[in-house]
Design a protein around this motif. Structure first.
Motif, PDB file in Angstrom:
ATOM      1  N   TYR A 237     -22.500 126.322  52.217  1.00  0.00           N
ATOM      2  CA  TYR A 237     -22.431 126.929  53.543  1.00  0.00           C
ATOM      3  C   TYR A 237     -21.441 128.088  53.507  1.00  0.00           C
ATOM      4  N   VAL A 238     -21.787 129.171  54.200  1.00  0.00           N
ATOM      5  CA  VAL A 238     -20.902 130.323  54.348  1.00  0.00           C
ATOM      6  C   VAL A 238     -20.700 130.554  55.842  1.00  0.00           C
ATOM      7  N   ASP A 239     -19.438 130.518  56.278  1.00  0.00           N
ATOM      8  CA  ASP A 239     -19.084 130.732  57.682  1.00  0.00           C
ATOM      9  C   ASP A 239     -18.195 131.958  57.797  1.00  0.00           C
ATOM     10  N   ASN A 258     -23.135 128.942  58.871  1.00  0.00           N
ATOM     11  CA  ASN A 258     -24.226 128.858  57.900  1.00  0.00           C
ATOM     12  C   ASN A 258     -24.943 130.212  57.806  1.00  0.00           C
ATOM     13  N   LEU A 259     -24.193 131.228  57.458  1.00  0.00           N
ATOM     14  CA  LEU A 259     -24.704 132.592  57.439  1.00  0.00           C
ATOM     15  C   LEU A 259     -25.903 132.748  56.507  1.00  0.00           C
ATOM     16  N   GLY A 260     -25.932 132.013  55.410  1.00  0.00           N
ATOM     17  CA  GLY A 260     -27.033 132.119  54.458  1.00  0.00           C
ATOM     18  C   GLY A 260     -28.220 131.234  54.758  1.00  0.00           C
ATOM     19  N   ASP A 284     -33.726 121.847  57.816  1.00  0.00           N
ATOM     20  CA  ASP A 284     -33.380 123.252  58.020  1.00  0.00           C
ATOM     21  C   ASP A 284     -32.640 123.366  59.346  1.00  0.00           C
ATOM     22  N   PHE A 285     -31.302 123.463  59.277  1.00  0.00           N
ATOM     23  CA  PHE A 285     -30.495 123.537  60.484  1.00  0.00           C
ATOM     24  C   PHE A 285     -30.414 124.950  61.045  1.00  0.00           C
ATOM     25  N   GLY A 286     -30.773 125.945  60.248  1.00  0.00           N
ATOM     26  CA  GLY A 286     -30.702 127.320  60.703  1.00  0.00           C
ATOM     27  C   GLY A 286     -29.280 127.863  60.692  1.00  0.00           C
ATOM     28  N   SER A 287     -29.159 129.107  61.097  1.00  0.00           N
ATOM     29  CA  SER A 287     -27.865 129.779  61.180  1.00  0.00           C
ATOM     30  C   SER A 287     -27.497 129.952  62.649  1.00  0.00           C
ATOM     31  N   LEU A 288     -26.301 129.515  63.020  1.00  0.00           N
ATOM     32  CA  LEU A 288     -25.863 129.553  64.421  1.00  0.00           C
ATOM     33  C   LEU A 288     -24.831 130.645  64.594  1.00  0.00           C
TER      34      LEU A 288
END
Length: 297
Positions: A237-239, A258-260, A284-288
């Protein structure tokens, strides 16, 4: 009409020792004992019967709660070296060893005539099922690991680059013992690292979170080889977050999780399961992204 009584009377000694090797270097040693109680529903002594109107599969079992299960106990040893930088920051390296006794395991066995008679079950109706329950392992379970932590403000940078801080931490651990041991969600390796820039009017932070392959619940049943588990895939995860002050009281902010757009895969695999047969589902949680204005008055 069942009545179950449980009582735990234990002493949990612990010892913590630290020694100053140098002005900015400290060694620490710790010993302690701990306990883990089973889920409360184990003491209900309940019996869950399968639906006899549906075909029998490897997952169709008679589930029995074990009211006689004991709490596990553990002895832990930890060692740590801590180095402190001249200004802001520290570097820590350590290791630990934890030994469990009476840890929880799962077991399955055919429904014997004695078992069916004890619970007053019809052998013609339930004799073809297996019984699933929990028990205390007679063998010991050992967990060992290494830990690393680092954080520092880079005060040595030139004036135009001041305000930068970096951090990183990592954990690696290993469990040895019975394959039925219930370490659901066990993650052998995990890492976090990041960098931040802080100035009078704005700040920006970027964090990375890595989680290795996680071992979840054991999978048992007819024709399923020992050592088969549910697995969670590794992921990164990238925040990114930041804030910019428009005035002394009002600021813009952004928080990008979750940028990626990393996904998580779920697998079921044993020692001989081929790669193409392991995949079960993908989450797949997606990017928020959260962007807004905040103020203090």
């Amino acid at each position: 009409g069942q009545n179950t009584t449980k009582e735990y009377l234990r002493l949990f000694p612990n010892l913590n020792v630290s020694y100053l090797l140098r002005e900015n270097l400290t060694a620490r040693l710790a010993y302690y004992q701990s306990v883990g109680r089973p889920d409360f529903n184990q003491y209900a002594g309940g019996l869950t019967l399968p639906d006899t109107s549906v075909p029998v599969t490897s997952n169709t079992v008679i589930s029995v709660n074990n009211a006689g299960i004991k709490a596990w106990t553990a002895e832990s040893y930890k060692f740590r070296l801590e180095y402190y930088f001249d200004r802001v920051g520290a570097l820590n390296i350590g290791g630990f060893r934890r030994e469990f006794r009476n840890f929880f395991g799962s077991v399955r066995f055919p429904a014997t005539p004695e078992f069916l008679a004890f619970y007053d079950l019809d052998p013609d109706e339930y004799g073809m099922y297996e019984v699933a329950t929990n028990h205390n392992l007679s063998t010991r379970v050992l967990m060992t690991g290494l830990e690393f932590d680092y954080k520092q403000a880079l005060t040595f940078l030139p004036p135009w680059a001041r305000g930068v801080q970096v951090f990183a931490n990592a954990t690696s651990q290993r469990v040895t013992g019975d394959d039925t041991v219930s370490f659901a969600g066990f993650i052998p390796r995990s890492m976090n690292w990041g960098v931040s820039l802080t100035r009078p009017r704005y700040n920006v932070r970027v964090n990375w979170n890595y989680r290795g392959t996680s071992r979840n619940n054991v999978v048992t049943g007819a024709s399923i080889e020992p050592g088969t588990f549910n697995w969670g895939s590794k992921r990164l995860y990238v925040d990114v977050s930041g804030e910019y002050s428009l005035t002394r009281r009002v600021a813009l902010f952004a928080n990008l999780r979750n940028l990626g757009d990393a996904t998580e895969d779920q697998q079921i695999a044993g020692p001989s399961t081929p790669a193409h047969a392991r995949f079960r589902q993908r989450l797949d949680f997606g990017s928020l992204w959260t962007i807004g204005v905040k103020g203090s008055f």
